[in-house]
Design a protein around this motif. Structure first.
Motif, PDB file in Angstrom:
ATOM      1  N   VAL A   1      13.703  18.584   6.201  1.00 15.56           N
ATOM      2  CA  VAL A   1      14.944  18.635   6.985  1.00 15.56           C
ATOM      3  C   VAL A   1      16.123  19.110   6.151  1.00 15.56           C
ATOM      4  CG1 VAL A   1      14.187  16.892   8.625  1.00 15.56           C
ATOM      5  CG2 VAL A   1      15.498  16.195   6.641  1.00 15.56           C
ATOM      6  N   GLY A   2      15.908  19.340   4.874  1.00 18.36           N
ATOM      7  CA  GLY A   2      16.941  19.910   4.022  1.00 18.36           C
ATOM      8  C   GLY A   2      17.961  18.912   3.506  1.00 18.36           C
ATOM      9  N   TYR A   3      17.575  17.686   3.394  1.00 12.26           N
ATOM     10  CA  TYR A   3      18.506  16.679   2.887  1.00 12.26           C
ATOM     11  C   TYR A   3      18.476  16.634   1.412  1.00 12.26           C
ATOM     12  CZ  TYR A   3      20.907  12.225   2.403  1.00 12.26           C
ATOM     13  OH  TYR A   3      21.789  11.239   2.064  1.00 12.26           O
TER      14      TYR A   3
ATOM     15  N   VAL B   1       8.124  10.118   2.810  1.00 13.49           N
ATOM     16  CA  VAL B   1       9.567  10.123   3.051  1.00 13.49           C
ATOM     17  C   VAL B   1      10.231  11.263   2.289  1.00 13.49           C
ATOM     18  CG1 VAL B   1      11.700   8.797   2.778  1.00 13.49           C
ATOM     19  CG2 VAL B   1       9.599   7.652   3.507  1.00 13.49           C
ATOM     20  N   ARG B   2       9.865  11.447   1.024  1.00 15.63           N
ATOM     21  CA  ARG B   2      10.437  12.524   0.228  1.00 15.63           C
ATOM     22  C   ARG B   2      10.105  13.884   0.827  1.00 15.63           C
ATOM     23  NH1 ARG B   2       8.776  11.262  -5.091  1.00 15.63           N
ATOM     24  NH2 ARG B   2       6.748  11.932  -4.405  1.00 15.63           N
ATOM     25  N   ASP B   3       8.875  14.064   1.318  1.00 16.12           N
ATOM     26  CA  ASP B   3       8.490  15.335   1.917  1.00 16.12           C
ATOM     27  C   ASP B   3       9.243  15.589   3.216  1.00 16.12           C
ATOM     28  OD1 ASP B   3       6.743  15.676  -0.161  1.00 16.12           O
ATOM     29  OD2 ASP B   3       4.981  14.993   0.982  1.00 16.12           O
ATOM     30  N   VAL B   4       9.423  14.566   4.038  1.00 16.86           N
ATOM     31  CA  VAL B   4      10.158  14.739   5.293  1.00 16.86           C
ATOM     32  C   VAL B   4      11.617  15.076   5.001  1.00 16.86           C
ATOM     33  CG1 VAL B   4      11.017  13.527   7.339  1.00 16.86           C
ATOM     34  CG2 VAL B   4       8.627  13.288   6.656  1.00 16.86           C
TER      35      VAL B   4
ATOM     36  N   ALA C   1       0.833  -1.207   0.000  1.00 18.02           N
ATOM     37  CA  ALA C   1       0.000   0.000   0.000  1.00 18.02           C
ATOM     38  C   ALA C   1       0.865   1.252   0.000  1.00 18.02           C
ATOM     39  CB  ALA C   1      -0.934  -0.010   1.202  1.00 18.02           C
ATOM     40  N   TYR C   2       1.947   1.254   0.799  1.00 22.24           N
ATOM     41  CA  TYR C   2       2.826   2.427   0.808  1.00 22.24           C
ATOM     42  C   TYR C   2       3.531   2.596  -0.533  1.00 22.24           C
ATOM     43  CZ  TYR C   2       6.299   5.861   1.761  1.00 22.24           C
ATOM     44  OH  TYR C   2       7.057   6.995   1.689  1.00 22.24           O
ATOM     45  N   LEU C   3       3.973   1.508  -1.150  1.00 24.16           N
ATOM     46  CA  LEU C   3       4.626   1.624  -2.451  1.00 24.16           C
ATOM     47  C   LEU C   3       3.679   2.216  -3.497  1.00 24.16           C
ATOM     48  CD1 LEU C   3       6.736  -1.631  -2.812  1.00 24.16           C
ATOM     49  CD2 LEU C   3       7.543   0.693  -2.450  1.00 24.16           C
ATOM     50  N   LEU C   4       2.432   1.764  -3.497  1.00 23.04           N
ATOM     51  CA  LEU C   4       1.453   2.318  -4.434  1.00 23.04           C
ATOM     52  C   LEU C   4       1.184   3.789  -4.131  1.00 23.04           C
ATOM     53  CD1 LEU C   4      -1.026  -0.674  -4.681  1.00 23.04           C
ATOM     54  CD2 LEU C   4       0.678   0.053  -6.371  1.00 23.04           C
ATOM     55  N   TRP C   5       1.105   4.136  -2.865  1.00 27.78           N
ATOM     56  CA  TRP C   5       0.898   5.530  -2.444  1.00 27.78           C
ATOM     57  C   TRP C   5       2.076   6.391  -2.911  1.00 27.78           C
ATOM     58  CZ3 TRP C   5      -3.152   7.974  -0.328  1.00 27.78           C
ATOM     59  CH2 TRP C   5      -2.951   9.188   0.284  1.00 27.78           C
ATOM     60  N   ASP C   6       3.288   5.859  -2.763  1.00 18.83           N
ATOM     61  CA  ASP C   6       4.492   6.592  -3.170  1.00 18.83           C
ATOM     62  C   ASP C   6       4.536   6.760  -4.686  1.00 18.83           C
ATOM     63  OD1 ASP C   6       6.984   7.833  -2.442  1.00 18.83           O
ATOM     64  OD2 ASP C   6       7.982   6.110  -3.359  1.00 18.83           O
ATOM     65  N   LEU C   7       4.184   5.730  -5.424  1.00 22.60           N
ATOM     66  CA  LEU C   7       4.179   5.827  -6.881  1.00 22.60           C
ATOM     67  C   LEU C   7       3.118   6.797  -7.382  1.00 22.60           C
ATOM     68  CD1 LEU C   7       4.716   2.114  -7.911  1.00 22.60           C
ATOM     69  CD2 LEU C   7       6.321   4.007  -8.182  1.00 22.60           C
ATOM     70  N   ALA C   8       2.063   6.982  -6.604  1.00 24.58           N
ATOM     71  CA  ALA C   8       1.008   7.926  -6.982  1.00 24.58           C
ATOM     72  C   ALA C   8       1.437   9.372  -6.760  1.00 24.58           C
ATOM     73  CB  ALA C   8      -0.263   7.625  -6.200  1.00 24.58           C
ATOM     74  N   GLY C   9       2.583   9.581  -6.099  1.00 29.09           N
ATOM     75  CA  GLY C   9       3.097  10.929  -5.922  1.00 29.09           C
ATOM     76  C   GLY C   9       2.908  11.502  -4.540  1.00 29.09           C
ATOM     77  N   TYR C  10       2.439  10.728  -3.591  1.00 33.68           N
ATOM     78  CA  TYR C  10       2.211  11.216  -2.240  1.00 33.68           C
ATOM     79  C   TYR C  10       3.280  10.684  -1.301  1.00 33.68           C
ATOM     80  CZ  TYR C  10      -2.379  12.047  -4.249  1.00 33.68           C
ATOM     81  OH  TYR C  10      -3.408  12.449  -5.052  1.00 33.68           O
ATOM     82  N   SER C  11       4.531  10.925  -1.592  1.00 31.79           N
ATOM     83  CA  SER C  11       5.627  10.352  -0.820  1.00 31.79           C
ATOM     84  C   SER C  11       5.840  11.110   0.485  1.00 31.79           C
ATOM     85  CB  SER C  11       6.921  10.375  -1.625  1.00 31.79           C
ATOM     86  OG  SER C  11       7.985   9.903  -0.841  1.00 31.79           O
TER      87      SER C  11
END
Length: 70
Positions: A68-70, A61-64, A49-59
């Protein structure tokens, strides 16, 4: 030629009852071998479910990481 024995679909295979005397797929509460099986199944569903959510553009991890400026 030997014919294969048929059994009703509601019967458990012989190995299911040999494991600990009850069905390995039964949903039992507490720390049981069945709990580990269900934990793995639910974890796999959550991961998918998380992988599908991430592929849909709602990541998340990427937003966090962006916050934090990484």
């Amino acid at each position: 030629m030997a014919t294969q024995e048929t059994r009703p679909s509601t019967d458990l295979p012989p190995v299911a009852a040999e494991y600990n005397g009850i069905d390995r797929n039964a949903f039992l509460f507490g720390f049981t071998p069945q709990a580990e099986i269900w934990n793995g199944r639910l974890a796999a569903i959550g991961f998918l479910a998380y992988l599908l959510w991430d592929l849909a553009g709602y990541s998340v991890v990427r937003d966090v990481l962006r916050i934090v400026g990484y």
